[in-house]
Write an enzyme that holds these catalytic residues in place. Structure first.
Site, short mmCIF file in Angstrom:
data_model
loop_
_atom_site.label_atom_id
_atom_site.label_comp_id
_atom_site.label_asym_id
_atom_site.label_seq_id
_atom_site.Cartn_x
_atom_site.Cartn_y
_atom_site.Cartn_z
CE LYS A 13 48.52 41.86 35.82
NZ LYS A 13 48.30 41.32 36.92
NE ARG A 88 50.89 38.27 32.42
CZ ARG A 88 49.63 37.65 32.27
NH1 ARG A 88 49.79 39.18 31.84
NH2 ARG A 88 49.53 37.05 33.13
NE ARG A 127 39.79 38.07 38.87
CZ ARG A 127 41.40 38.46 38.32
NH1 ARG A 127 41.79 39.18 38.12
NH2 ARG A 127 42.24 36.54 38.50
NE ARG A 160 32.25 33.84 40.99
CZ ARG A 160 32.57 34.52 41.93
NH1 ARG A 160 33.38 33.93 42.64
NH2 ARG A 160 31.64 35.47 42.99
NE ARG A 172 46.46 33.89 36.65
CZ ARG A 172 45.15 34.19 37.74
NH1 ARG A 172 44.21 32.97 37.79
NH2 ARG A 172 45.03 35.49 37.40
#
Ligand code: AP5
Ligand code: MG
Ligand code: ZN
Length: 216
Positions: A13, A88, A127, A160, A172
């Site tokens: 996203k 969400r 990531r 991070r 999550r």
């Protein structure tokens, strides 16, 4: 253009939102980014959100609804915006409807980024982002062209997220299935839902999104 990007943690996203920002000049409204900024700044909202985010749980609806409602009133949202990670929950989706209706606006499209669960832990644990401009990278899949130097701004400082570990990703993902995935049906029923293949490489996904946006 008023868009929602929908998808599980690590779907892409944020990555795709940044590209839409560059091409269309509309702002990216990421509740995750805004909450992280609030945590960093030590505000009341940040104090409420910190532990929940670290655990991979959702922050209460009223908190994020208030953040977005305020943000939508900023002048840069007048020509459109990309909601990234919001709404969400169904409560947030109804709140979004009400906010837009209030302003006499309509949603252009909801783009669902579809990915296999198996890839998400890999994406999220690799990531990192530029500490200066926020550009997103990945240890193996999306490296800057010069190792250690941000493509976009030249910074050599990266960071991070504390919730980007295999353990938290499970929570999550559970939150996504339980609370967020019902939005797929919600927007499908409104005729707003489009899907793209988030397993393809980043440029390909961008191409699919651009094909959708060009028809709006
Ligand atoms: P948030 O910050 O929104 O996190 P998230 O939804 O878990 O999503 P991510 O940001 O992890 O994933 P992304 O889809 O943006 O992926 P990205 O593009 O970075 O929320 C964090 C927390 O804040 C929540 O857990 C919650 O506590 C709270 N929160 C936020 N909003 C809330 C709300 N509305 N209500 C309640 N609580 C809320 O990509 C991931 C990696 O993969 C990158 O390294 C990227 O380079 C790579 N990648 C991307 N696309 C591809 C591709 N096609 N191929 C290969 N690699 C790719
Ligand atoms: Mg993100
Ligand atoms: Zn940068």
């Amino acid at each position: 253009m008023r868009l929602i990007l929908l998808g599980p943690p690590g779907a892409g996203k944020g990555t795709q939102a940044q590209r839409i920002v560059e091409k269309y000049g509309i702002p990216q409204l990421s509740t995750g980014d805004m909450l992280r900024a609030a945590v960093q700044a030590g505000t009341e909202v940040g104090k409420r959100a910190d532990a929940l985010m670290k655990a991979g749980k959702l922050v209460p609806d009223e908190v994020v609804n208030a953040i977005i409602s305020e943000r939508l009133d900023q002048p840069d949202c007048a020509k459109g915006f990309i909601l990234d990670g919001f709404p969400r929950t169904l409560v947030q989706a109804d709140a979004t409807e009400a906010m837009l209706k209030d302003k006499g606006l309509e949603l252009s499209s909801v783009i669902q980024i579809v990915v296999d669960d198996g890839i998400l832990a890999h994406r999220v644990s690799g990531r990192y982002t530029c500490a200066n401009c926020g550009a997103g990278y990945h240890d193996t899949d999306n490296k800057p062209s010069v190792e250690g130097v941000c493509d976009r701004c030249g910074s050599t400082h990266f960071k991070r997220r504390p919730d980007d570990n295999a353990e938290t990703v499970v929570t999550r993902l559970q939150a996504y299935y339980k609370e967020t995935s019902p939005l797929i049906g919600y927007y499908y029923a409104k005729g707003k839902l489009k899907s793209v293949d988030g397993m393809a490489d980043i440029d390909h996904v961008t191409g699919e999104i651009e094909a959708i946006l060009s028809k709006l």
